[in-house]
Design a protein around this motif. Structure first.
Motif, short mmCIF file in Angstrom:
data_model
loop_
_atom_site.label_atom_id
_atom_site.label_comp_id
_atom_site.label_asym_id
_atom_site.label_seq_id
_atom_site.Cartn_x
_atom_site.Cartn_y
_atom_site.Cartn_z
N LEU A 1 80.97 5.37 -6.13
CA LEU A 1 80.66 4.89 -4.79
C LEU A 1 79.76 3.66 -4.85
O LEU A 1 79.23 3.30 -5.91
CB LEU A 1 79.97 5.99 -3.99
CG LEU A 1 80.73 7.30 -3.82
CD1 LEU A 1 79.84 8.35 -3.19
CD2 LEU A 1 82.00 7.08 -3.00
N GLU A 2 79.56 3.03 -3.68
CA GLU A 2 78.66 1.88 -3.61
C GLU A 2 77.20 2.29 -3.84
O GLU A 2 76.39 1.51 -4.30
CB GLU A 2 78.81 1.15 -2.27
CG GLU A 2 78.21 1.85 -1.06
CD GLU A 2 79.07 3.00 -0.53
OE1 GLU A 2 78.67 3.62 0.48
OE2 GLU A 2 80.13 3.28 -1.12
N ARG A 3 76.87 3.55 -3.52
CA ARG A 3 75.53 4.06 -3.80
C ARG A 3 75.38 4.29 -5.31
O ARG A 3 76.29 4.79 -5.96
CB ARG A 3 75.28 5.37 -3.05
CG ARG A 3 75.31 5.25 -1.53
CD ARG A 3 75.05 6.62 -0.90
NE ARG A 3 75.00 6.55 0.56
CZ ARG A 3 76.05 6.78 1.35
NH1 ARG A 3 77.24 7.06 0.81
NH2 ARG A 3 75.93 6.73 2.66
N LEU A 4 74.23 3.97 -5.84
CA LEU A 4 74.02 4.04 -7.28
C LEU A 4 73.76 5.47 -7.75
O LEU A 4 72.84 6.14 -7.30
CB LEU A 4 72.82 3.17 -7.70
CG LEU A 4 72.53 3.17 -9.20
CD1 LEU A 4 73.62 2.44 -9.97
CD2 LEU A 4 71.16 2.56 -9.48
N THR A 5 74.61 5.92 -8.67
CA THR A 5 74.33 7.08 -9.51
C THR A 5 74.22 6.55 -10.93
O THR A 5 75.09 5.80 -11.38
CB THR A 5 75.46 8.12 -9.43
OG1 THR A 5 75.47 8.72 -8.14
CG2 THR A 5 75.29 9.20 -10.48
N CYS A 6 73.16 6.92 -11.64
CA CYS A 6 72.94 6.33 -12.96
C CYS A 6 72.20 7.31 -13.87
O CYS A 6 71.11 7.80 -13.52
CB CYS A 6 72.14 5.03 -12.83
SG CYS A 6 71.90 4.14 -14.38
N LEU A 7 72.80 7.59 -15.00
CA LEU A 7 72.12 8.35 -16.04
C LEU A 7 71.35 7.37 -16.92
O LEU A 7 71.92 6.44 -17.48
CB LEU A 7 73.13 9.12 -16.89
CG LEU A 7 72.56 9.92 -18.07
CD1 LEU A 7 71.66 11.06 -17.58
CD2 LEU A 7 73.68 10.46 -18.95
N VAL A 8 70.04 7.59 -17.02
CA VAL A 8 69.18 6.72 -17.81
C VAL A 8 68.84 7.46 -19.10
O VAL A 8 68.08 8.44 -19.09
CB VAL A 8 67.89 6.36 -17.04
CG1 VAL A 8 67.02 5.42 -17.86
CG2 VAL A 8 68.23 5.75 -15.69
N VAL A 9 69.45 7.03 -20.20
CA VAL A 9 69.20 7.65 -21.50
C VAL A 9 68.18 6.79 -22.23
O VAL A 9 68.50 5.70 -22.71
CB VAL A 9 70.50 7.77 -22.32
CG1 VAL A 9 70.23 8.46 -23.66
CG2 VAL A 9 71.56 8.53 -21.54
N ARG A 10 66.95 7.29 -22.30
CA ARG A 10 65.85 6.51 -22.86
C ARG A 10 65.62 6.86 -24.32
O ARG A 10 65.67 8.04 -24.69
CB ARG A 10 64.57 6.77 -22.07
CG ARG A 10 64.69 6.42 -20.59
CD ARG A 10 63.41 6.70 -19.83
NE ARG A 10 63.16 8.13 -19.67
CZ ARG A 10 62.16 8.64 -18.95
NH1 ARG A 10 61.33 7.81 -18.33
NH2 ARG A 10 62.00 9.94 -18.86
N VAL B 1 69.64 9.65 -11.98
CA VAL B 1 69.29 9.10 -10.67
C VAL B 1 70.50 9.22 -9.75
O VAL B 1 71.59 8.74 -10.09
CB VAL B 1 68.87 7.62 -10.81
CG1 VAL B 1 68.63 6.99 -9.44
CG2 VAL B 1 67.61 7.50 -11.68
N VAL B 2 70.33 9.90 -8.61
CA VAL B 2 71.46 10.11 -7.70
C VAL B 2 71.01 9.91 -6.25
O VAL B 2 69.84 10.12 -5.91
CB VAL B 2 72.04 11.54 -7.84
CG1 VAL B 2 72.58 11.79 -9.24
CG2 VAL B 2 71.02 12.61 -7.47
N PRO B 3 71.93 9.50 -5.38
CA PRO B 3 71.61 9.50 -3.96
C PRO B 3 71.30 10.93 -3.50
O PRO B 3 71.92 11.88 -3.99
CB PRO B 3 72.90 8.97 -3.30
CG PRO B 3 73.70 8.37 -4.41
CD PRO B 3 73.32 9.09 -5.65
N ARG B 4 70.38 11.08 -2.56
CA ARG B 4 70.01 12.43 -2.14
C ARG B 4 71.22 13.23 -1.67
O ARG B 4 71.34 14.43 -1.96
CB ARG B 4 68.95 12.36 -1.03
CG ARG B 4 68.40 13.74 -0.66
CD ARG B 4 67.27 13.63 0.35
NE ARG B 4 66.13 12.87 -0.18
CZ ARG B 4 65.21 13.37 -0.98
NH1 ARG B 4 65.29 14.62 -1.39
NH2 ARG B 4 64.20 12.61 -1.40
N LEU B 5 72.15 12.59 -0.97
CA LEU B 5 73.28 13.35 -0.45
C LEU B 5 74.25 13.78 -1.55
O LEU B 5 75.11 14.65 -1.34
CB LEU B 5 74.03 12.54 0.61
CG LEU B 5 74.95 11.39 0.18
CD1 LEU B 5 75.81 10.95 1.36
CD2 LEU B 5 74.18 10.22 -0.37
#
Length: 379
Positions: free
Chosen positions: A54-63, A71-75
């Protein structure tokens, strides 16, 4: 119900944690501070979350310094929690509609110098992440992730076996749909229905190339009416509910095909068999390609074999390793890929035979077992 083991389930929490740990180590070895992975096959591979793109950002941050964060949109948080990612114990950060998720990702990575973004990330997101982390070098995460994804574990190989068996069951039914007077599109619709019925969640592609359309390797379907004597390329594949792909090509003819077709079909069978027989640990991808290409070239059809011999397969139909001239990567146990030489005569007809195979510790395991012989149907 007892939880399935990581040996039988590619989305078992233990298997996913191992992938994340290996990814972190490889990223560190590559001099990266983090991998940023958005919806697509890489995200599903790493945490089991088949997120909507989607246009909303979902992102797995592997540090490389610190634990991974999703990181996900609340919905979208309930969907993430319901996926296999929910059993991993990942830190999940949600953002609201008026927040800036790119700043949120940047806040997780203070003083970073170098990050890698997944190969399927939308350009919009790449540029927004670049703006949120000025001065940070961006690379492709595929350089790290392909090292893991092209080496399949037992559960992944079993998922590919099941996908291969499912598409074989479809090929076993094709004869009932191919007959003179029907269009490629009509036959393709029957095949697509069967792909779903035989265990796939999605139909990825259906190629029904009759007569001259068979000379176009990526022809799909058309309104061409299949006629007596037509050779027909049927190349089909889908994705199972486990997320793994199938891909197999077989050849059919409606009535007796032309003599020149039969002459090179025999060559093609020998070429495909030679390439499969060549597969074993330590040989290169290029040498598998050469094994098929040499047979076809020696028979005088070298200029009619116009593509690579194969491609890796897993969560995507086409992925590493690629079986092509110039790829000197040695094969290892667990690598899965297609072996699909073809011969194409423009404006007349074409032929391709394709199996998915897995390199094993002592050789090769074909995952498609239907006949390689030309299936000649009543005209």
């Amino acid at each position: 119900m007892e939880e399935r083991s990581a040996m039988s389930d590619p989305w078992d929490p233990t298997a996913l944690r191992t992938r994340l740990e290996k990814t972190t180590n490889l990223a560190d070895d590559a001099g990266l501070d983090a991998l940023l992975v958005t919806p697509g096959p890489d995200l599903r591979y790493l945490c089991g979350y088949e997120a909507l793109p989607l246009e909303r950002l979902t992102c797995l941050v592997v540090r490389t310094q610190g634990d991974p964060v999703l990181v996900v949109p609340r919905l979208e948080a309930p969907a993430a929690a319901a996926s296999p990612a929910g059993a991993l114990g990942l830190d999940v950060l949600t953002w609201d509609e008026t927040a800036d998720p790119y700043d949120l990702v940047a806040s997780l990575l203070p003083d970073v110098r170098r990050v890698a973004v997944d190969n399927h990330m939308w350009a919009e997101k790449v540029l927004n992440l670049r703006a949120a982390m000025p001065g940070t070098e961006q690379r492709l995460a595929g350089d790290v992730l392909r090292e893991l994804r092209m080496r399949n574990g037992p559960a992944e190989i079993q998922a590919l076996r099941e996908a291969g068996a499912a598409i074989d069951r479809v090929h076993d039914q094709v004869a009932q749909w191919l007959r003179p007077g029907r269009t490629e599109r009509e036959v393709g619709a029957d095949i697509a229905e069967a792909i779903r019925a035989e265990g796939h969640a999605e139909v990825d592609f259906v190629i029904v190339g009759s007569g001259p359309n068979g000379a176009s390797p990526h022809h799909e379907v058309s309104d061409r009416v299949i006629g007596p004597g037509d050779p027909v390329v049927v190349d089909i594949g889908g994705t199972t509910s486990a997320g793994y792909c199938s891909d197999s090509t077989r050849m059919y003819a409606v009535g007796e095909p032309p003599a020149d077709f039969l002459a090179y079909y025999d060559v093609l069978q020998r070429a495909q068999a030679a390439a499969v027989h060549h597969v074993r640990p330590g040989v290169t991808c290029a040498s598998v390609d050469a094994a098929a290409r040499q047979v076809i070239t020696d028979a005088g059809y070298g200029d009619r074999f116009i593509h690579r011999t194969g491609h890796g397969i897993g969560l995507e139909t086409h992925e590493d390793p690629y079986i092509v001239t110039g790829n000197d990567l040695p094969l290892e146990p667990g690598m899965a890929f297609s072996v699909e030489p073809g011969i194409y005569q423009p404006d007349r007809h074409g032929a391709r035979i394709e199996d998915i195979v897995v390199c094993t510790p002592d050789g090769v395991e074909p995952l498609n077992t239907t006949t390689h012989d030309l299936v000649i149907l009543p005209a």
